[in-house]
Every structure is written in C-alpha cells, then in structure tokens.
Motif scaffolding. Sequence first.
Motif, PDB file in Angstrom:
ATOM      1  N   GLY A   1      41.367  11.724  50.745  1.00  0.00           N
ATOM      2  CA  GLY A   1      42.660  11.402  50.164  1.00  0.00           C
ATOM      3  C   GLY A   1      43.600  12.327  50.514  1.00  0.00           C
TER       4      GLY A   1
ATOM      5  N   GLY B   1      46.417   3.110  47.232  1.00  0.00           N
ATOM      6  CA  GLY B   1      47.196   4.327  47.628  1.00  0.00           C
ATOM      7  C   GLY B   1      46.178   5.474  48.076  1.00  0.00           C
ATOM      8  N   SER B   2      46.614   6.779  48.108  1.00  0.00           N
ATOM      9  CA  SER B   2      45.886   7.659  48.456  1.00  0.00           C
ATOM     10  C   SER B   2      44.887   8.051  47.077  1.00  0.00           C
TER      11      SER B   2
ATOM     12  N   SER C   1      45.370   3.639  53.728  1.00  0.00           N
ATOM     13  CA  SER C   1      45.295   5.059  54.403  1.00  0.00           C
ATOM     14  C   SER C   1      44.179   5.811  54.153  1.00  0.00           C
ATOM     15  N   ASN C   2      43.168   5.468  53.160  1.00  0.00           N
ATOM     16  CA  ASN C   2      42.010   6.426  52.832  1.00  0.00           C
ATOM     17  C   ASN C   2      41.014   6.465  54.232  1.00  0.00           C
TER      18      ASN C   2
ATOM     19  N   SER D   1      51.617  10.443  54.625  1.00  0.00           N
ATOM     20  CA  SER D   1      52.621   9.635  54.126  1.00  0.00           C
ATOM     21  C   SER D   1      53.762  10.780  53.722  1.00  0.00           C
ATOM     22  N   GLU D   2      53.486  11.948  53.050  1.00  0.00           N
ATOM     23  CA  GLU D   2      54.473  12.762  52.624  1.00  0.00           C
ATOM     24  C   GLU D   2      54.725  13.876  53.307  1.00  0.00           C
TER      25      GLU D   2
ATOM     26  N   VAL E   1      52.801  18.172  50.492  1.00  0.00           N
ATOM     27  CA  VAL E   1      51.706  17.892  49.740  1.00  0.00           C
ATOM     28  C   VAL E   1      50.927  19.101  48.962  1.00  0.00           C
TER      29      VAL E   1
ATOM     30  N   GLU F   1      45.928  10.976  45.060  1.00  0.00           N
ATOM     31  CA  GLU F   1      46.993  10.936  44.355  1.00  0.00           C
ATOM     32  C   GLU F   1      46.547  10.153  42.949  1.00  0.00           C
TER      33      GLU F   1
ATOM     34  N   GLU G   1      57.048  14.302  43.133  1.00  0.00           N
ATOM     35  CA  GLU G   1      55.722  14.917  42.867  1.00  0.00           C
ATOM     36  C   GLU G   1      55.553  16.263  43.505  1.00  0.00           C
ATOM     37  N   THR G   2      56.014  16.317  44.742  1.00  0.00           N
ATOM     38  CA  THR G   2      55.495  17.620  45.603  1.00  0.00           C
ATOM     39  C   THR G   2      56.604  18.444  45.691  1.00  0.00           C
TER      40      THR G   2
ATOM     41  N   TRP H   1      47.251  11.470  51.866  1.00  0.00           N
ATOM     42  CA  TRP H   1      48.575  11.571  51.210  1.00  0.00           C
ATOM     43  C   TRP H   1      49.507  12.481  52.241  1.00  0.00           C
TER      44      TRP H   1
END
Length: 537
Positions: free
Chosen positions: A65, A395-396, A306-307, A72-73, A77, A399, A232-233, A69
């Motif tokens: 995960g 998603g992740s 994505s995982n 993407s971010e 993170v 997350e 979130e981050t 994550w």
Amino acid sequence: MTENFGVLNWSILGGYIIANLLLGLVIGKNIKNSDDFYLGQKQTPWWAIGISVIATYVSAMTFLGAPAWAYSEGLSVIALHLNYPLVIMAVIIFFFPFFYNAGVASIYDYQERRFGKRARAMVSSIFMLSQIMSSAAILYATSLVLSFITGVPVVWSIVIVTAIALIYTMMGGITAVIWTDVIQSVILFVGAGIIMYALLESGDTTLSSSMSELKAQGKLNPLNWDFDFTEETTVWSGIIAMTLYHITVYGTNQMMVQRTLAAKNIGDAKKSYLLMGFCAFFIYFFFIVLGVLFYDFYQGKTFENSNTIILQFATDYGLPGLMGIIAAAVMAASMSSLDSSFNSLSTVATIDFYIKYFKKDASDAHYLKASRIFTLFFAVLIIFPAIGYHLFSEGSILEILSKVGSYFVGAQMGMFFLGFFSKQTTENGLIIGTLSGFIVVTLVALNTDIAWPWYCIIGASANIVVSMIASRLIDGVQTEYNAYTIKGQQQHFAREGLDEKEQGWYRVPGRVDPINYILFGFFLLTLVFLFSIQFMF
C-alpha cells in the motif's frame, strides 16, 4: 501466471510456509494453560517483542500500500508517519503503567476499573469490530499477491492465507505470534531490499537525474504546510491528527499492546515500543521512496490496481527466485498482522465476554480450549469482509485501511483520555459521549470534504465534551480523582510509599523516562531532514 512461477519460486514460498507451521508446532508444546496462550510465560526478550510490534503494524498494508500511495501522491505521504516518536512517548508515559501494573491479559480491564462493566464491554466491542475490518483489509492485500503470481482466484487465496496463519496461532498462542513475526520481518525486509536494489540497478538514468525529474514533477515535496483540512497528507494532519490516531492504535489496541504484556518487566515492555519509535520513520520512508521511484521507472503509467506495482516490477525484472521471495515477503507481512489479530480477538472474546458473562468458574483447561475455538471463529469470520474489499476496493489498501480505522479510533481515544485525565467523567456520561462521537464522525464523513486523518480528533473531541456534560447532568459533581486516573495513581503511589521505579523505569503513569527526551530530539531531526530534501537535487 501459474506456468511462470516455477519450481524455485514454489520451493521458496513452500519452505516459508512450512517453517511457520513447524515453529507453531514446537512452541505449542509449551502451552499448558490459558495464561501461556495469552501472555507466554513472560520470558520473551524485549527485542523480539519490539520486532513483532514493527512487523505487525508494517504488514502487507505497507509493503503493497505505501508504494501504491506514494506512486500517486509522492513523498508527501511521509507526513502521516512523522509522528511515531511522539506516539511512542505518549503510550509508554501514560498507557503502559496502567496495563502492566494491573497484571491483566486484556487491556480493556482498565475501563472497568476506571468506569465500570458497561464501559469495558463497549470499548472491547469497538476493538473487535474495528479489528475484524482492518484484518480483512490485510487478508485482501495478501490475496492479491497469491492471485497475481499463481492465478489462484482471490477468494481462494484469502482462505489459504487464513488457514496458514490460523494453524500456528491456535497451536502456539502469543509466543508463536511473536517469534513467527521475528522470522517474517526478516523475510519482509530482505524482499523489500532486493526490490530497491533491482529498481536502482535497472533504471536507464542515474539516481540523481531521476530525482531531479521527480522534483520537477512535484513528487519530492515531503512537507505540505497548507492549512487545508480537506487534504490528507499535510504536516498538520501528520503531526496533530495522525499523532492522536496512532496513539490510539498503539495505546488502546489489544492487538498491539498484548505482546508487550508478555515482557519480563515494565522496562522491557517500554523498550520494545521504543524500538518502533526509533525505527518507524526509516521503514515508512523506505517504502514511500520506493513508490516514488516506481513512478519514475514506469513514467507515471496507470495501473488497473496500484497495489500490484511492486509485484509487476518483480515480474518485469525477471530475477530467478525473486517472485518467490516477494510472495513470501508479502505473506510474511500479512501473517505477522493476522496472527496477532486472531490471538488478540480471541483473548478479548474469552476474557472480556465469555469468562465474565457466560462461564465464570470453569477450569483453566476449558478456557484454553475456548480461546482456541474463538481463534478459529474469528479467522473464519474475517474472511467475509475480506471478500468485500476484493469486490469493491481499487485504491491504495493502506489508505483504505486508515479510513476504516478512523471511524473507530476517535471513540477509543476519547474513552481512554477521559479515563486518564478527567475527574468529572462517569460511566453514564462516557457511554453517551462515545455514542455521540460516532454520530458526529459519521455526519462529518458523509456531509463534508474534511480528510479522514481528522476524524479521530473530531470524534474524540465530541466524545470528551458530551461525556463531561452528560456526566455532570446525570451524576453530579465528583469531588475526588478516581484511583485509576493519572492523578489518582500518583497520589496512590505517594500515599502508600510505593517505589515509582522498577529497575530504573517508571511504573507510575505520567512520569517521563530520560530516553523519551532523546526520542523527541530524534523527531525534530526527522523534520529537519525532510525539510532539507526540498533543497536537494
């Protein structure tokens, strides 16, 4: 991919599975009573407990995960994982003395001593529900691995992983959990290290060039200082909101705390958590950087899920035996969490409900059997929400797990905060406040864009305010601190002339062991390091 997995990979994966089962069998021969099942014989070394703590929380959520994550971010993170030194300080200063001095197997015994039976039943139920959901997410994560590399359907993969973790947990109890976690952590980090080496070795450009390109794309900014509660981050969500979130995870979660109760003394219990305090940043930073480097390697390619990025890379790299090592690593990461979950759920179900309300005077042999039956029950139960994650999650998973947990941690945080610090809160007010906290968090989640890391502090705040008001209205003014508040414990130690320390470590809550100042200094250094990254490359 069954035809591509090969004999070598199957041998590695099969050898790992057999080793875990054999270890569970050997340890199981020493399980003579229910206390052995819950706490071992209080002879487990602190470093093994500490590694078990790390392995349990890192899990497959991080192995799969965190890179997903960060893919993407970007590096931002890491903000959600800055807080571990602060978290560990809070837990060993305020929580551990209550749990360890009481000599209990279930940490929710505290709530009964502080408030009453209904409070204990409530917090135990919250733990069980949240743990079932989070364990299901871990099962789902691992099923992706087996399905990806073998072609076995995800649902069957869920059943297989559950069965393996269940067998050695039923045999060896908490001792098997701890020692298999030690082995699993070695496999996990060896696998991750090989992937990092392969990723760096296989790139078409130098690391410096890759980092410069990633910086230009905005992937290397670890510190987002925006006061935006919908993101979130940010640094603020990491240091404020997620500190409270993780204090709840490490301080009020039976799965995490139970293994520390197997330590020889309170000093060893604290040292086992301090290991996580000093290591967590490096572990999460490693996996997040891995995700950022994957983004460069695959040029931002979109994955169906994505995982599976780390698994796709292992396949593309083509090193003989690598897929077997990665499969074993992810299974190790998963089972280090699942075995802990099965054991802690069984412990709480047996001690907090079965013994207390259904079978008070049975033999110890009966309770040991009951504990193993509950272990089986929860293992089977967790399979169903795991299938739900498979059907509805894209998603992740790290997350997703964090979002699920955020609905519950505020309630637990509020209950323990009031228990430790509040003179006025009573059991009646606490129950009303806890239910109110759930309602407030649900309304916030459904009707606002506030990011999930803030749900903990919102839920806990609502819980605290409503609990104190309701307590005053229902039960009136309380004139003395309860004996199980921090102030009450300090007064008790002073009044009875009890030694505040055991082998150099404080056993009264609220006192600060000197190493905590070093841990806080380490936290400040991590902030300086992350700030400096913005000026590199």
